[in-house]
Design an enzyme around this catalytic site. Structure first.
Site, PDB file in Angstrom:
ATOM      1  N   ASP A   9      80.903  25.168  38.037  1.00 47.07           N
ATOM      2  CA  ASP A   9      79.700  25.014  37.220  1.00 47.07           C
ATOM      3  C   ASP A   9      79.353  23.523  37.147  1.00 47.07           C
ATOM      4  OD1 ASP A   9      77.734  25.502  35.088  1.00 47.07           O
ATOM      5  OD2 ASP A   9      79.262  24.630  33.771  1.00 47.07           O
ATOM      6  N   ASP A  11      76.764  21.687  34.564  1.00 49.39           N
ATOM      7  CA  ASP A  11      76.632  21.109  33.219  1.00 49.39           C
ATOM      8  C   ASP A  11      77.775  21.548  32.315  1.00 49.39           C
ATOM      9  OD1 ASP A  11      73.920  19.730  33.354  1.00 49.39           O
ATOM     10  OD2 ASP A  11      73.429  21.734  34.090  1.00 49.39           O
ATOM     11  N   THR A  43      75.257  27.105  39.434  1.00 54.33           N
ATOM     12  CA  THR A  43      74.482  26.514  38.349  1.00 54.33           C
ATOM     13  C   THR A  43      73.261  27.340  37.980  1.00 54.33           C
ATOM     14  OG1 THR A  43      73.237  24.519  37.745  1.00 54.33           O
ATOM     15  CG2 THR A  43      73.228  25.132  40.052  1.00 54.33           C
ATOM     16  N   GLY A  44      72.771  27.111  36.778  1.00 55.75           N
ATOM     17  CA  GLY A  44      71.503  27.698  36.371  1.00 55.75           C
ATOM     18  C   GLY A  44      70.322  26.917  36.908  1.00 55.75           C
ATOM     19  N   LYS A 197      76.336  34.647  38.140  1.00 59.96           N
ATOM     20  CA  LYS A 197      77.196  33.796  38.961  1.00 59.96           C
ATOM     21  C   LYS A 197      78.332  34.607  39.588  1.00 59.96           C
ATOM     22  CE  LYS A 197      76.439  29.373  36.584  1.00 59.96           C
ATOM     23  NZ  LYS A 197      77.085  28.214  35.937  1.00 59.96           N
ATOM     24  N   ASP A 220      82.416  26.563  31.653  1.00 58.17           N
ATOM     25  CA  ASP A 220      82.562  26.274  30.222  1.00 58.17           C
ATOM     26  C   ASP A 220      81.741  27.169  29.312  1.00 58.17           C
ATOM     27  OD1 ASP A 220      80.058  24.944  31.081  1.00 58.17           O
ATOM     28  OD2 ASP A 220      80.054  24.123  29.057  1.00 58.17           O
ATOM     29  N   ASN A 223      77.434  31.828  30.731  1.00 59.43           N
ATOM     30  CA  ASN A 223      76.932  32.164  32.062  1.00 59.43           C
ATOM     31  C   ASN A 223      77.975  31.974  33.162  1.00 59.43           C
ATOM     32  OD1 ASN A 223      76.680  29.346  31.557  1.00 59.43           O
ATOM     33  ND2 ASN A 223      75.129  29.127  33.132  1.00 59.43           N
TER      34      ASN A 223
END
Length: 269
Positions: A9, A11, A43-44, A197, A220, A223
């Site tokens: 991930d 962020d 990632t988003g 994900k 973290d 998502n």
């Protein structure tokens, strides 16, 4: 069985709170790649919001992959070639937009190349997100939206307390119809039911003929949960939310203290 792919991930995981990659994390990832381990950023964000990090980590070569829009889009890093794209229709847009108004929160819609909002009082969180992911932000009323848009995801956004209250009002049928997940205290992401994900990581693993036991996933937030559950080695950051820590096999250090580097060094030493 050795680790052959590490899904990371961005962020709250790869990046420090200042949105930088520490030298230790950068070098550790480079060393892992030199040993033949595939490093996949999950990632988003859209690809435009990831390019700088892919470049910094030397992850734009042939055979490199990236999972964007929280798994709605799987791409080759070097060419941007789409391997899978789980989109939403304009009927979905109308339904989700109506729901956002019913529960009283801001909303924005994201395509591959832009973000759209129908809120005249544009949310500061939407402005912040457009800046971070490097997409142009466009105001369009519901009636003005291009009916041929290909929607990657939509996001209900607001102050955490307002969003908390809104989430409680969302009916179960809506949560069953879409992938609905909290990626930040102020973001509720809504995607095609086939997008996440974990599902994107599983699809990529099948393309690469990898078993879950050969995969490490580090994250973290909510998502990241299903990719951590899918991977043979699921890793929660020290700064992860409790739900992620409960699902993980390992809890590493925080993103302030190079937790990504710590766990990779442990497994590849």
């Amino acid at each position: 069985m050795s680790i052959k792919l590490i899904a990371i991930d961005i962020d709250g995981t790869l990046l420090t709170p200042e949105r930088t990659i520490s030298p230790n994390v950068q070098q550790t990832i480079q060393t892992a790649k030199e040993k033949g381990v595939k490093i996949v950023l999950c990632t988003g964000r859209p690809l435009a919001g990831v390019r700088a990090y892919l470049k910094a980590l030397n992850l734009e070569e042939k055979g490199d992959y990236v999972l964007t829009y929280n798994g709605a889009l799987a791409q080759e890093s070097d060419s941007g070639k789409v391997l899978a794209h789980h989109t939403m229709s304009m009927d979905d847009f109308y339904e989700i937009e109506e729901m956002s108004r019913k529960v009283g929160v801001h909303l924005h819609t994201t395509t591959i190349d832009a973000m759209y909002t129908a809120n005249r009082d544009i949310s500061a969180y939407t402005v912040r997100e457009a800046f971070i992911v490097e997409l142009p932000l466009k105001f369009r009323t519901v009636e003005e939206m291009d009916k041929d848009l290909t929607i990657s995801k939509m996001m209900m956004i607001d102050d955490p307390a307002i969003l908390d209250a809104a989430v409680e009002k969302i009916p179960q049928w809506f949560k069953d119809k879409y992938t609905v997940l909290r990626s930040e205290p102020f973001f509720l992401e809504i995607l095609n039911k086939s997008a996440s994900k974990g599902q994107a990581l599983k699809s990529l693993a099948e393309i690469l003929h990898l078993e879950p036991a050969e995969i490490m996933a580090i994250g973290d937030n909510e998502n990241d949960l299903d990719m951590i559950e899918y991977a043979g080695v699921g890793v929660a950051m020290g700064n992860a939310i409790p739900k992620v820590k409960e699902a993980a096999n390992i809890i590493t250090d925080t993103n302030v203290n190079d937790g990504v580097a710590t766990v990779i060094q442990e497994y590849l030493s």
